[in-house]
Design an enzyme around this catalytic site. Sequence first.
Site, PDB file in Angstrom:
ATOM      1  N   HIS A 235     -65.793 -57.777  36.073  1.00  0.00           N
ATOM      2  CA  HIS A 235     -65.549 -58.898  36.447  1.00  0.00           C
ATOM      3  C   HIS A 235     -66.587 -59.928  36.668  1.00  0.00           C
ATOM      4  N   HIS A 386     -54.601 -64.810  28.413  1.00  0.00           N
ATOM      5  CA  HIS A 386     -55.682 -65.409  29.106  1.00  0.00           C
ATOM      6  C   HIS A 386     -57.000 -65.510  28.861  1.00  0.00           C
ATOM      7  N   HIS A 388     -58.292 -65.359  25.953  1.00  0.00           N
ATOM      8  CA  HIS A 388     -58.645 -66.167  24.594  1.00  0.00           C
ATOM      9  C   HIS A 388     -58.634 -67.566  25.084  1.00  0.00           C
ATOM     10  N   ARG A 451     -50.572 -55.153  25.000  1.00  0.00           N
ATOM     11  CA  ARG A 451     -51.927 -55.470  24.350  1.00  0.00           C
ATOM     12  C   ARG A 451     -52.430 -54.291  23.570  1.00  0.00           C
ATOM     13  N   ARG A 452     -53.694 -54.215  22.911  1.00  0.00           N
ATOM     14  CA  ARG A 452     -54.157 -53.267  22.197  1.00  0.00           C
ATOM     15  C   ARG A 452     -53.192 -52.021  21.550  1.00  0.00           C
TER      16      ARG A 452
HETATM   17 FE1  HAS Z   1     -59.728 -63.318  34.123  1.00  0.00          FE
HETATM   18  C1  HAS Z   1     -58.429 -60.200  33.275  1.00  0.00           C
HETATM   19  C2  HAS Z   1     -58.233 -63.003  37.054  1.00  0.00           C
HETATM   20  C3  HAS Z   1     -61.167 -66.416  35.321  1.00  0.00           C
HETATM   21  C4  HAS Z   1     -61.761 -63.375  31.564  1.00  0.00           C
HETATM   22  N1  HAS Z   1     -60.065 -61.929  32.821  1.00  0.00           N
HETATM   23  C5  HAS Z   1     -59.336 -61.057  32.391  1.00  0.00           C
HETATM   24  C6  HAS Z   1     -60.010 -60.240  31.099  1.00  0.00           C
HETATM   25  C7  HAS Z   1     -60.793 -61.190  30.546  1.00  0.00           C
HETATM   26  C8  HAS Z   1     -60.868 -62.183  31.782  1.00  0.00           C
HETATM   27  C9  HAS Z   1     -61.877 -60.948  29.491  1.00  0.00           C
HETATM   28  O1  HAS Z   1     -56.768 -60.794  38.552  1.00  0.00           O
HETATM   29  C10 HAS Z   1     -59.379 -59.022  30.209  1.00  0.00           C
HETATM   30  C11 HAS Z   1     -60.477 -57.838  30.615  1.00  0.00           C
HETATM   31  C12 HAS Z   1     -59.931 -56.697  30.076  1.00  0.00           C
HETATM   32  O2  HAS Z   1     -60.241 -56.325  28.576  1.00  0.00           O
HETATM   33  O3  HAS Z   1     -58.955 -56.051  30.906  1.00  0.00           O
HETATM   34  N2  HAS Z   1     -59.738 -64.397  36.055  1.00  0.00           N
HETATM   35  C13 HAS Z   1     -59.021 -64.223  37.139  1.00  0.00           C
HETATM   36  C14 HAS Z   1     -59.030 -65.105  37.999  1.00  0.00           C
HETATM   37  C15 HAS Z   1     -59.812 -66.289  37.450  1.00  0.00           C
HETATM   38  C16 HAS Z   1     -60.254 -65.670  36.216  1.00  0.00           C
HETATM   39  C17 HAS Z   1     -58.539 -65.284  39.377  1.00  0.00           C
HETATM   40  N3  HAS Z   1     -61.218 -64.703  33.550  1.00  0.00           N
HETATM   41  C18 HAS Z   1     -61.718 -65.662  34.030  1.00  0.00           C
HETATM   42  C19 HAS Z   1     -62.799 -66.284  33.438  1.00  0.00           C
HETATM   43  C20 HAS Z   1     -62.916 -65.461  32.377  1.00  0.00           C
HETATM   44  C21 HAS Z   1     -62.110 -64.594  32.382  1.00  0.00           C
HETATM   45  C22 HAS Z   1     -63.327 -67.610  33.663  1.00  0.00           C
HETATM   46  C23 HAS Z   1     -63.999 -65.427  31.092  1.00  0.00           C
HETATM   47  C24 HAS Z   1     -64.775 -66.745  30.859  1.00  0.00           C
HETATM   48  N4  HAS Z   1     -58.494 -61.866  35.118  1.00  0.00           N
HETATM   49  C25 HAS Z   1     -57.866 -62.136  36.331  1.00  0.00           C
HETATM   50  C26 HAS Z   1     -57.262 -60.757  36.474  1.00  0.00           C
HETATM   51  C27 HAS Z   1     -57.314 -59.882  35.122  1.00  0.00           C
HETATM   52  C28 HAS Z   1     -58.041 -60.764  34.406  1.00  0.00           C
HETATM   53  C29 HAS Z   1     -56.332 -60.349  37.702  1.00  0.00           C
HETATM   54  C30 HAS Z   1     -56.833 -58.640  35.056  1.00  0.00           C
HETATM   55  C31 HAS Z   1     -55.581 -58.691  34.414  1.00  0.00           C
HETATM   56  C32 HAS Z   1     -55.170 -57.278  34.105  1.00  0.00           C
HETATM   57  O4  HAS Z   1     -53.962 -56.905  34.710  1.00  0.00           O
HETATM   58  O5  HAS Z   1     -55.695 -56.623  33.260  1.00  0.00           O
HETATM   59  C33 HAS Z   1     -60.158 -67.348  38.192  1.00  0.00           C
HETATM   60  O6  HAS Z   1     -61.801 -67.341  38.358  1.00  0.00           O
HETATM   61  C34 HAS Z   1     -60.001 -68.873  37.405  1.00  0.00           C
HETATM   62  C35 HAS Z   1     -60.389 -70.059  38.281  1.00  0.00           C
HETATM   63  C36 HAS Z   1     -60.360 -71.339  37.716  1.00  0.00           C
HETATM   64  C37 HAS Z   1     -59.682 -72.609  37.885  1.00  0.00           C
HETATM   65  C38 HAS Z   1     -59.742 -73.544  37.016  1.00  0.00           C
HETATM   66  C39 HAS Z   1     -60.484 -74.778  37.496  1.00  0.00           C
HETATM   67  C40 HAS Z   1     -60.608 -75.894  36.316  1.00  0.00           C
HETATM   68  C41 HAS Z   1     -61.813 -76.495  35.993  1.00  0.00           C
HETATM   69  C42 HAS Z   1     -61.697 -77.336  34.866  1.00  0.00           C
HETATM   70  C43 HAS Z   1     -61.474 -78.843  35.112  1.00  0.00           C
HETATM   71  C44 HAS Z   1     -61.206 -79.879  34.234  1.00  0.00           C
HETATM   72  C45 HAS Z   1     -61.782 -80.939  34.027  1.00  0.00           C
HETATM   73  C46 HAS Z   1     -61.235 -81.814  33.137  1.00  0.00           C
HETATM   74  C47 HAS Z   1     -62.499 -81.820  35.076  1.00  0.00           C
HETATM   75  C48 HAS Z   1     -58.843 -72.357  39.237  1.00  0.00           C
HETATM   76  C49 HAS Z   1     -63.108 -76.135  36.584  1.00  0.00           C
HETATM   77  C50 HAS Z   1     -60.057 -82.659  33.368  1.00  0.00           C
HETATM   78  C51 HAS Z   1     -59.919 -84.160  32.860  1.00  0.00           C
HETATM   79  C52 HAS Z   1     -58.719 -84.887  32.750  1.00  0.00           C
HETATM   80  C53 HAS Z   1     -58.591 -86.063  31.921  1.00  0.00           C
HETATM   81  C54 HAS Z   1     -57.395 -84.215  32.994  1.00  0.00           C
HETATM   82  C1  HEM Z   2     -58.786 -59.112  21.338  1.00  0.00           C
HETATM   83  C2  HEM Z   2     -57.830 -62.279  17.655  1.00  0.00           C
HETATM   84  C3  HEM Z   2     -61.860 -64.925  19.008  1.00  0.00           C
HETATM   85  C4  HEM Z   2     -62.600 -61.963  22.505  1.00  0.00           C
HETATM   86  C5  HEM Z   2     -58.057 -59.691  20.314  1.00  0.00           C
HETATM   87  C6  HEM Z   2     -56.860 -59.482  19.604  1.00  0.00           C
HETATM   88  C7  HEM Z   2     -56.604 -60.525  18.708  1.00  0.00           C
HETATM   89  C8  HEM Z   2     -57.622 -61.368  18.605  1.00  0.00           C
HETATM   90  C9  HEM Z   2     -55.330 -60.468  17.767  1.00  0.00           C
HETATM   91  C10 HEM Z   2     -55.929 -58.185  19.752  1.00  0.00           C
HETATM   92  C11 HEM Z   2     -54.915 -58.158  20.583  1.00  0.00           C
HETATM   93  C12 HEM Z   2     -54.601 -56.649  20.885  1.00  0.00           C
HETATM   94  O1  HEM Z   2     -53.922 -55.893  20.005  1.00  0.00           O
HETATM   95  O2  HEM Z   2     -54.623 -56.101  22.187  1.00  0.00           O
HETATM   96  C13 HEM Z   2     -58.935 -63.636  17.725  1.00  0.00           C
HETATM   97  C14 HEM Z   2     -59.230 -64.345  16.808  1.00  0.00           C
HETATM   98  C15 HEM Z   2     -60.247 -65.022  17.059  1.00  0.00           C
HETATM   99  C16 HEM Z   2     -60.605 -64.345  18.389  1.00  0.00           C
HETATM  100  C17 HEM Z   2     -58.353 -64.332  15.541  1.00  0.00           C
HETATM  101  C18 HEM Z   2     -60.905 -65.896  16.249  1.00  0.00           C
HETATM  102  C19 HEM Z   2     -61.352 -66.122  15.198  1.00  0.00           C
HETATM  103  C20 HEM Z   2     -62.440 -64.363  20.092  1.00  0.00           C
HETATM  104  C21 HEM Z   2     -63.694 -64.897  20.790  1.00  0.00           C
HETATM  105  C22 HEM Z   2     -63.786 -63.736  22.012  1.00  0.00           C
HETATM  106  C23 HEM Z   2     -62.444 -62.987  21.986  1.00  0.00           C
HETATM  107  C24 HEM Z   2     -64.286 -65.815  20.476  1.00  0.00           C
HETATM  108  C25 HEM Z   2     -64.687 -63.877  22.936  1.00  0.00           C
HETATM  109  C26 HEM Z   2     -65.759 -64.685  23.091  1.00  0.00           C
HETATM  110  C27 HEM Z   2     -61.681 -60.692  22.529  1.00  0.00           C
HETATM  111  C28 HEM Z   2     -61.489 -59.523  23.463  1.00  0.00           C
HETATM  112  C29 HEM Z   2     -60.671 -58.841  23.020  1.00  0.00           C
HETATM  113  C30 HEM Z   2     -59.897 -59.465  22.237  1.00  0.00           C
HETATM  114  C31 HEM Z   2     -62.634 -59.341  24.506  1.00  0.00           C
HETATM  115  C32 HEM Z   2     -59.896 -57.596  23.561  1.00  0.00           C
HETATM  116  C33 HEM Z   2     -60.477 -56.389  23.083  1.00  0.00           C
HETATM  117  C34 HEM Z   2     -59.822 -55.169  23.686  1.00  0.00           C
HETATM  118  O3  HEM Z   2     -58.555 -55.093  24.070  1.00  0.00           O
HETATM  119  O4  HEM Z   2     -60.453 -54.173  23.648  1.00  0.00           O
HETATM  120  N1  HEM Z   2     -58.700 -61.113  19.794  1.00  0.00           N
HETATM  121  N2  HEM Z   2     -60.011 -63.527  18.581  1.00  0.00           N
HETATM  122  N3  HEM Z   2     -61.711 -63.196  20.832  1.00  0.00           N
HETATM  123  N4  HEM Z   2     -60.426 -60.733  21.717  1.00  0.00           N
HETATM  124 FE1  HEM Z   2     -60.074 -62.040  20.357  1.00  0.00          FE
HETATM  125 CU    CU Z   3     -61.620 -60.318  36.751  1.00  0.00          CU
END
Ligand code: HAS
Ligand code: HEM
Ligand code: CU
Length: 557
Positions: A235, A386, A388, A451-452
């Site tokens: 995380h 989520h 992506h 997934r996967r």
């Molecule tokens: Fe996540 C799974 C919960 C944030 C990445 N997350 C993942 C995985 C990845 C990932 C890679 O609780 C999969 C890992 C795997 O391979 O199994 N995530 C959260 C929560 C947040 C969160 C509560 N995740 C992120 C961020 C990531 C990321 C950031 C990467 C950079 N996530 C989970 C959970 C899982 C999970 C479970 C497990 C799922 C499962 O079952 O496998 C929070 O931190 C999010 C808080 C963010 C906000 C948004 C604030 C908005 C902002 C923008 C403001 C915009 C402006 C512009 C000012 C509340 C700061 C507006 C202007 C206008 C004009 C409208």
């Molecule tokens: C998994 C597509 C860019 C991070 C995947 C999956 C697809 C995909 C189809 C797999 C789905 C599955 O079978 O579970 C793409 C394409 C991209 C792109 C077409 C752009 C050309 C990115 C980028 C990041 C990213 C920029 C991170 C910086 C991941 C990760 C996984 C994933 C962490 C999970 C791998 C796993 O489950 O082990 N992506 N993706 N991808 N992608 Fe991407």
């Molecule tokens: Cu997490």
Amino acid sequence: MPVETKSLADTVFTKDLTFERTDAALSLAHIFFAFAALLLGGVAGVLQGLVRGGMIELPLSIGYYQLLTAHGVLMALVFTTFFIIGFMYSGITKTLGGKLLPLSRKLGWSGFVLMAAGTVIATVCILLNQATVLYTFYAPMKASPYFYIALALLVVGSWLSGFGMFYSYKQWRKTNPSKLSPLFAFMAVVTMLMWLIATLGVAATVLVQFIPWSFGWVETIDVMVSRTLFWYFGHPLVYFWLLPAYICWYVIIPKIIGGKIFSDSLARLSFLLLLLFSIPVGFHHQLMEPGIPSVWKYIQVVLTFMVVVPSLMTAFSLFASFETFGRSKGAKGLFGWVKFLPWKDVRFFAPFMGMLIFIPAGAGGIINASNQMNGVVHNTLWVTGHFHLTVATSVAMTFFGITYWLIPAMTGRVLTPRMNRLGIIQSIIWLVGMFFMSGPMHAVGLLGSPRRTAYTTYSDNADAVGWMPYHVAMAVGGMILFVGVVLMIYNIVAMLNMPKGHTEYPIGETAEAPENTPKLFERWSVWIGLVIVLILIAYAIPFADMLQNPAPGSKPF
Ligand code: HAS
Ligand code: HEM
Ligand code: CU
């Protein structure tokens, strides 16, 4: 007649460098390495999409999981880490005296070499099909021991780079005892501190569990312990990607729009809260796993909702920066300020789109973290959708936006209007591609598509057949994204041919006086102490329980 020869360095760097050549080269080496990983990872990504859409079969007996491992490792571990370290080194150089200290420079280069070696070894293992274990390398899937050694090199390399940054920061504070440290440097220190504490978990599982097991020195592995150590790291890993994007949003963007940083103390406090609450929350990835009592899952979910708070503070602070700037230009009405933002400047446009996408991306995270809803989405394509949005859009687009001024500043060139336009086109392609890929991933995930998983209709099961149109849309999105990757690489190469000139490194100024920032924010012992306390609260008892009552060890798979 003597032929005039020009070294590669002379073609890359002009005389209008912001930094000394060696310092600029250190950042650039990281950035170029990162984008090479993006290109290879992009090839894997588009192939995955096409396979799942039933449009191609993989040639040369490449396996789907082999490809997915390459994609996850190259994108999530290599592209991100290299970009982040390159970017933060440049900001440290800029804000802490304009020049790296010799020791920091040495540590930076040593880190780069170790990380690059780790990446090459890991990639070779994956290509040889000796490490088809996905980027989360869950036991009992077993890879070649060299894959785990490669991961260890990557981690140790990043530590050296972190030490280099800590050293610069510490020396700066020694020579400027009464001054508030620059915001960029403070944020980089928090980011690397979090990384250091988090990677202890992955280092422990790799060194104590995976390496002895994969060499065959021990027969079995404790799966529960390894997964728990992985998510203790996993995380904060995602926050390690996010925090540098936040650095850009807080420190760089106000300068680019011509405004001010809304509040220095709010920015620092949000980073400190991210440091405290990013780590003790790994169980939200293990909600569906047996063997962890629900009370501990509950406690970590509460802490997960705590870590949302600093992100909401960030959203508030960014809105405030934008609105204050717009009003200073005479904006009227509730949203009149929106039209004063520099929409045609890619340095703003790309990261801003990242912020905008972070609103639905973060909302999806909150859904994931809710136990009952996690039961619906866990291990489905919803989760892939989520991240992506979070890492592959909010973070990646911010990194793209940074590249459009960082490369010019590091090579002594100026961004041409044509490159700026290509940058905007690239950003739009990315948004459209992600709309078609991540949108259907979310939708079909809710319908249950896992997934996967490679292409399958589960013997023409009616549900699985119904998923197919979504998978085809994903593949179309993937192809559009791949065009975005290729254009990004083209832009980077083309930027090296832009006209010579000086590009400013954009660092924003704060609207408030430095005295307003509490001194306590830089009492590191207090914050590290609190992090340790929170980690102990969240992990000590359930982890001790796992060690005392181990599940039967697993044989390799
Ligand atoms: Fe996540 C799974 C919960 C944030 C990445 N997350 C993942 C995985 C990845 C990932 C890679 O609780 C999969 C890992 C795997 O391979 O199994 N995530 C959260 C929560 C947040 C969160 C509560 N995740 C992120 C961020 C990531 C990321 C950031 C990467 C950079 N996530 C989970 C959970 C899982 C999970 C479970 C497990 C799922 C499962 O079952 O496998 C929070 O931190 C999010 C808080 C963010 C906000 C948004 C604030 C908005 C902002 C923008 C403001 C915009 C402006 C512009 C000012 C509340 C700061 C507006 C202007 C206008 C004009 C409208
Ligand atoms: C998994 C597509 C860019 C991070 C995947 C999956 C697809 C995909 C189809 C797999 C789905 C599955 O079978 O579970 C793409 C394409 C991209 C792109 C077409 C752009 C050309 C990115 C980028 C990041 C990213 C920029 C991170 C910086 C991941 C990760 C996984 C994933 C962490 C999970 C791998 C796993 O489950 O082990 N992506 N993706 N991808 N992608 Fe991407
Ligand atoms: Cu997490």
